[in-house]
Scaffold this motif. Structure first.
Motif, PDB file in Angstrom:
ATOM      1  N   LYS A  35       0.815  -1.213   0.000  1.00 44.06           N
ATOM      2  CA  LYS A  35       0.000   0.000   0.000  1.00 44.06           C
ATOM      3  C   LYS A  35       0.851   1.266   0.000  1.00 44.06           C
ATOM      4  O   LYS A  35       0.420   2.303   0.488  1.00 44.06           O
ATOM      5  CB  LYS A  35      -0.922  -0.019   1.227  1.00 44.06           C
ATOM      6  CG  LYS A  35      -1.915  -1.185   1.224  1.00 44.06           C
ATOM      7  CD  LYS A  35      -2.811  -1.129   2.400  1.00 44.06           C
ATOM      8  CE  LYS A  35      -2.970  -2.346   3.245  1.00 44.06           C
ATOM      9  NZ  LYS A  35      -2.501  -3.628   2.933  1.00 44.06           N
ATOM     10  N   TRP A  38      -0.727   4.422  -1.201  1.00 50.95           N
ATOM     11  CA  TRP A  38      -1.797   5.076  -0.450  1.00 50.95           C
ATOM     12  C   TRP A  38      -1.220   6.319   0.212  1.00 50.95           C
ATOM     13  O   TRP A  38      -0.322   6.229   1.034  1.00 50.95           O
ATOM     14  CB  TRP A  38      -2.371   4.152   0.631  1.00 50.95           C
ATOM     15  CG  TRP A  38      -3.086   2.943   0.109  1.00 50.95           C
ATOM     16  CD1 TRP A  38      -2.862   2.300  -1.068  1.00 50.95           C
ATOM     17  CD2 TRP A  38      -4.144   2.228   0.756  1.00 50.95           C
ATOM     18  NE1 TRP A  38      -3.708   1.241  -1.191  1.00 50.95           N
ATOM     19  CE2 TRP A  38      -4.510   1.167  -0.101  1.00 50.95           C
ATOM     20  CE3 TRP A  38      -4.825   2.379   1.973  1.00 50.95           C
ATOM     21  CZ2 TRP A  38      -5.522   0.265   0.232  1.00 50.95           C
ATOM     22  CZ3 TRP A  38      -5.818   1.479   2.302  1.00 50.95           C
ATOM     23  CH2 TRP A  38      -6.171   0.442   1.433  1.00 50.95           C
ATOM     24  N   PRO A  92      -8.210  -8.866   2.910  1.00 49.18           N
ATOM     25  CA  PRO A  92      -7.838  -7.738   2.059  1.00 49.18           C
ATOM     26  C   PRO A  92      -7.059  -8.247   0.848  1.00 49.18           C
ATOM     27  O   PRO A  92      -6.618  -9.397   0.857  1.00 49.18           O
ATOM     28  CB  PRO A  92      -6.936  -6.899   2.971  1.00 49.18           C
ATOM     29  CG  PRO A  92      -6.305  -7.894   3.879  1.00 49.18           C
ATOM     30  CD  PRO A  92      -7.352  -8.949   4.104  1.00 49.18           C
ATOM     31  N   THR A 106      -3.657   0.348   8.214  1.00 44.96           N
ATOM     32  CA  THR A 106      -4.577   0.910   7.220  1.00 44.96           C
ATOM     33  C   THR A 106      -6.018   0.459   7.449  1.00 44.96           C
ATOM     34  O   THR A 106      -6.904   0.849   6.703  1.00 44.96           O
ATOM     35  CB  THR A 106      -4.157   0.476   5.799  1.00 44.96           C
ATOM     36  OG1 THR A 106      -4.082  -0.955   5.753  1.00 44.96           O
ATOM     37  CG2 THR A 106      -2.813   1.061   5.421  1.00 44.96           C
ATOM     38  N   ASP A 108      -7.316  -2.258   6.742  1.00 44.03           N
ATOM     39  CA  ASP A 108      -7.768  -2.776   5.452  1.00 44.03           C
ATOM     40  C   ASP A 108      -8.547  -4.086   5.638  1.00 44.03           C
ATOM     41  O   ASP A 108      -8.260  -4.869   6.540  1.00 44.03           O
ATOM     42  CB  ASP A 108      -6.554  -3.025   4.548  1.00 44.03           C
ATOM     43  CG  ASP A 108      -6.952  -3.090   3.077  1.00 44.03           C
ATOM     44  OD1 ASP A 108      -8.069  -2.625   2.742  1.00 44.03           O
ATOM     45  OD2 ASP A 108      -6.155  -3.593   2.271  1.00 44.03           O
ATOM     46  N   THR A 118     -13.652  -5.177  10.299  1.00 43.52           N
ATOM     47  CA  THR A 118     -12.305  -4.811   9.852  1.00 43.52           C
ATOM     48  C   THR A 118     -11.322  -5.101  10.999  1.00 43.52           C
ATOM     49  O   THR A 118     -11.747  -5.523  12.073  1.00 43.52           O
ATOM     50  CB  THR A 118     -12.260  -3.320   9.486  1.00 43.52           C
ATOM     51  OG1 THR A 118     -12.519  -2.566  10.675  1.00 43.52           O
ATOM     52  CG2 THR A 118     -13.308  -2.974   8.433  1.00 43.52           C
ATOM     53  N   LYS A 298     -11.032   4.812  -2.691  1.00 41.58           N
ATOM     54  CA  LYS A 298     -11.767   4.061  -1.671  1.00 41.58           C
ATOM     55  C   LYS A 298     -12.965   4.901  -1.273  1.00 41.58           C
ATOM     56  O   LYS A 298     -12.839   6.041  -0.802  1.00 41.58           O
ATOM     57  CB  LYS A 298     -10.877   3.784  -0.457  1.00 41.58           C
ATOM     58  CG  LYS A 298     -11.577   2.947   0.586  1.00 41.58           C
ATOM     59  CD  LYS A 298     -10.674   2.640   1.777  1.00 41.58           C
ATOM     60  CE  LYS A 298     -11.519   1.998   2.871  1.00 41.58           C
ATOM     61  NZ  LYS A 298     -10.771   1.838   4.115  1.00 41.58           N
TER      62      LYS A 298
END
Lengths: 408, 482
Positions: A35, A38, A92, A106, A108, A118, A298
């Motif tokens: 990521k 990000w 994820p 994160t 994720d 999550t 997102k």
């Protein structure tokens, strides 16, 4: 490229951070690197990789908990936990490379968050090292625990801006015995094709003829039903839902049958998938939104706002694709075109949401696009509070500078 | 109280919303933990979020500490007044502000009673999952502060899993919104930190909650066992079979007797009574329930009772949920403890508790959320007998050390509050506590918001944070450690 340290113990992490902090070096934290796109890459003088901290510290299978180090990949951890028929039910993308630390940082998750939530919903304890080298913990190894502040949840979604996560403890679930996925095609009215499944003409007239209305009707009916799917996933190419049931065999098949009836009464076509086909279907689904070019956003919203958002996107004339958690309202939107067009979509999208009712965060985009838009979007009135927390944990702004939400 | 501060308050709330009369203040001296009492400086009952903000801002401007309180059912003294401080009572903020069934959300003020939330959406087939035993009277604001659980949190989680957004007044009087009604709003998870912060980070004025669909099928079984170990083995087998029940509750002989005397649930007289509830899709529940039944029989369960209807189920739960209050039937006084252990350590910890019972001479009843290892030992004593109150307190504290030894926690759902602040160093090191206090400093740099709760202070604890040291009472020879 800054030096990359690979500490093999918490003490080494603490030592490295204490040194960096004394020398006023900016530190970037690395996990599996899945990521790194990000947010903006943090300007750093030194990198710290968690990859050598990759142990499953304890699997207390009788208690349904496990403590794992931050650098272990999710796939490796779940392989280990599967020996006792358990898992961390997170899915994820890139689980074979994404690390526990990065997934927590994160927050994720994947399709199964519909049932399991999550990382913030599963984490019960955390070990961190602060920028000054202080090692600290919160929570513990028991599922139920309200002693002290919940630093574990504070770390979820912090993008490593507050401390380096060295290990985390999760509550686990038994791996379900059986799975079925109902593929629900809402792109055209199955009954107009002379469908044999026509059961309810009254609801057909109520559900509308347009695909996005049909989508809304199916999702709403599923949410209002007493079915317990583990995932309700949207795909837009073609427009369809993947609804997964994981339980014991009898329940998975029975619930898939019921979902089929709900979908068909709303004019959608259905197919029930199992076995290797089902696995392949979900693997292909995971790659969608990421494997083609374009900016990836997102998107979060309330489930009832999904179809209107899709209809609006269709009206923009841009090329786009969306996948994600239709029942929860957490999606990924990929937008083709040049940076200006992508920026326009992102800005207009954000303008559609009243505060607290939705968000659009850019998680993949060209430098040109990032120059045109803010990655995070409007922060709301709690930003000063988030800054105050960052200030307390990292007063000199040395840890993952600019990487945290809203540039924390 | 300073005249200028009082005048400021009177500009914010109606005069009759400020209580200063000694007799009126009496009712607010303690929360559900009646053992701890303090006289607040004054009580204020605001009528709106704006009034709460005004009151907190006035406190901030005049440097006056404040404590928020809901319906006062907390069991750790989290809403215990601080002498000279303002007690902000939120019972008048009791409106349900928005119900959004299609999106499964409800927004309420903090004074709304927990059960009211479920009642207000029940007709739509939805409910609010956290169900603390006090749910008929406890408030959502208090649930948020304490991260309340309940019998069904084994499967459905705690308050923190069901709160998506909060409006709160910060200790400096600013009003902020964290989270929202959509999920995953970007930013630090301040909702996750606020839930369970025991009112030390601000005063919540609105909460947006997730609603769940009422499950298709619920099935409840009750079985008697000849020992808590046997019942515990049944629980292990159920979990080992890959079943996550909605609830698993265990009561021992003493608490069963008490419940029987109080609400007559018609429980069998046995060393241990186990209640297991499954819910979800019919196909899943029916198959798994068969497995649970079989396990109960195999592990020696007798007097098996399967609830045939909602009424029978309600009767079983009435017996369980009344257990604390029912202890009054078998003992003049009792001390409710709340500790957590890894579930598999249950036999070992129960053995230590039984030894302690013999050594101390005090009867100890046990109620457990057996699925997640949350123990509620009830230490019986008689205030009329000199020293027994203090002995009970020592016994209860001793049990917590067993929980910590087993890798557990000093509180699973009642909170640290004023009651256990001094126990925190047994579970957390100085660096852990100091790190948590960084959060406190970010929210409440002046320490005006519910001071003296959660974190140990030398003034409160008579000892510096750190490993166990002899308590002054022990040093003086007034009590001994077991």
């Amino acid at each position: 490229m800054a030096d990359l340290l690979q500490p093999a113990s918490v003490d080494e992490v603490a030592h490295a951070l204490a040194h960096a902090s004394r020398a006023k070096l900016r530190v970037a934290v690395h996990g599996g690197g899945t990521k790194v796109g990000w947010g903006p890459p943090p300007p750093a003088d030194v990198g710290i990789s968690t990859r050598r901290l990759d142990a499953v510290v304890a699997h207390r299978y009788g208690d349904l908990t496990a403590t794992v180090q931050a650098g272990a990949t999710l796939a490796a951890v779940n392989r280990e936990l599967a020996r006792h028929g358990q898992w961390i039910p997170l899915d994820p993308p890139s689980a074979d490379r994404a690390t526990i630390g990065g997934i927590v940082a994160t927050n994720d998750a994947g399709p199964r968050r519909h049932r399991y939530g999550t990382p913030r919903d599963l984490i019960i304890g955390i070990d961190i090292v602060r920028i000054d080298g202080t090692a600290a913990k919160s929570g513990g190894i028991v599922v139920k625990n309200v002693a002290g502040y919940d630093l574990g949840r504070l770390m979820t979604g912090s993008f490593g801006s507050l401390a380096v996560i060295t290990s985390a403890t999760f509550k686990l679930y038994p791996i379900p015995a059986a799975s079925r996925t109902v593929v629900i095609d809402v792109s055209e009215d199955a009954r107009l094709k002379g469908s044999r499944h026509l059961t309810d003409t009254r609801s057909a007239s109520l559900s509308g003829e347009r695909p996005f209305d049909r989508l809304d009707a199916v999702v709403s009916s599923l949410l209002a039903s007493q079915l317990t799917p583990t995932a309700i996933e949207l795909e837009t190419k073609p427009l369809r839902l993947l609804v997964r049931f994981e339980s014991i065999e009898a329940a998975a098949t029975e619930q898939a049958r019921q979902a089929t009836r709900i979908a068909e009464s709303n004019g959608a076509g259905t197919t029930i998938v199992a076995g290797a086909d089902e696995t392949a279907l979900w693997e292909a689904h995971e790659r969608r939104a990421w494997e083609d070019d374009g900016a990836v956003i997102k998107l979060t919203l309330l489930p009832k706002d999904l179809s209107a958002t899709l209809a609006w996107l269709a009206s923009t004339g841009e090329a786009w694709e969306m996948i994600g958690r239709a029942g929860v309202g957490a999606l990924l939107l990929r937008v083709d075109g040049d940076a200006a067009a992508q920026a326009r979509v992102l800005k207009d999208l954000r303008a559609r949401f009243a505060p607290g009712r939705g968000s659009a965060v850019l998680v993949r985009g060209s430098e040109a696009l990032k120059a045109l838009v803010d990655v995070w979007g409007p922060p709301g009135d709690s930003l000063p509070l988030m800054r105050a927390v960052k200030q307390q944990f990292d007063p000199e702004g040395l840890l993952n500078p600019g990487r945290g939400p809203f540039g924390l | 109280m300073h005249a200028a501060f009082l005048a400021a308050l009177e500009r914010i709330v109606r005069r009759d919303a400020i209580l200063r009369d000694e007799t009126e203040l009496l009712a607010y001296e303690s929360d559900g933990l009646a053992r701890l009492r303090e006289r607040p400086g004054l009580v204020v009952l605001p009528n709106s979020a704006e009034e709460v903000q005004g009151v907190v801002r006035a406190c901030h401007e005049h440097g006056v500490a404040f404590v928020a309180r809901g319906h006062g059912t907390g069991l750790s003294g989290g809403a215990l007044p601080v002498p000279g401080a303002v007690l902000i009572v939120l019972t008048r903020l009791n409106r349900i502000l928005d119900v959004d069934i299609p999106n499964q959300r409800i927004t309420v003020e903090p004074g709304v009673v927990n059960l009211e939330v479920s009642r207000s959406v029940g007709a739509h087939g939805f409910y609010y999952a956290p169900d603390p035993s006090s749910q008929q009277i406890c408030s959502i604001g208090g649930n948020v502060a304490e991260n309340s659980g309940g019998a069904h949190c084994l499967k459905y989680g705690f308050t923190v899993h069901h709160v998506v957004g909060l409006e709160l007044v910060l200790p400096n009087g600013e009003m902020v919104h964290v989270g929202g009604s959509a999920v995953d709003l970007p930013g630090l998870d301040l909702v996750g930190v606020l839930v369970g912060s025991e009112g030390t980070l601000g005063v919540v004025t609105k909460a947006t909650l997730r609603l769940l669909r009422i499950p298709e099928t619920v099935r409840t079984i009750l079985a008697a066992f000849e020992s808590t170990e046997a019942a515990g083995n049944a629980v292990s087998d159920i979990i080992g079979a890959g079943i996550i029940p909605a609830a698993v509750e265990m009561m021992d002989r003493l608490t069963v007797e008490a419940a029987e005397a109080a609400v007559h649930p018609n429980f069998p007289k046995a060393e241990a009574v186990l209640i297991v509830e499954l819910d979800g899709s019919s196909a899943e529940v029916h198959e798994q329930f068969r497995v649970v039944e079989e396990i109960c029989h195999r592990r020696g369960g007798t007097d098996v009772l399967i609830a045939r209807n909602d009424e029978q189920r309600a009767r079983i739960w009435k017996g369980r949920k009344a257990a604390f209050a029912a202890m009054g039937r078998v003992s003049p006084n009792y001390y409710v403890q709340d500790g957590v252990i890894p579930r598999t350590k249950l036999p070992e910890v129960l053995r230590r508790i039984r030894e302690l019972e013999v050594r101390s001479g005090l009867r100890i009843g046990n109620v457990f959320h057996a699925g997640d290892g949350n123990l509620h030992p009830l230490v019986c004593y008689d205030e009329g007998i000199g020293g027994q109150g203090e002995l009970a307190e020592q016994v209860a504290a001793e049990i917590l050390t067993y929980c910590i030894d087993a890798g557990g926690s000093i509180t699973g759902e009642h909170g640290v509050g004023a009651d256990k602040a001094c126990q925190m160093p047994k579970m957390f090191g100085a660096a852990d506590l100091e790190t948590m206090l960084l959060v406190r400093s970010a929210f409440d740099p002046r320490g005006l918001c519910n001071p003296g709760k959660v974190f140990p202070t030398p003034r409160l604890c008579g000892e510096v944070p750190g490993p166990y040291r002899q308590h002054p009472v022990e040093r003086a020879g007034l009590a001994e450690r077991f």
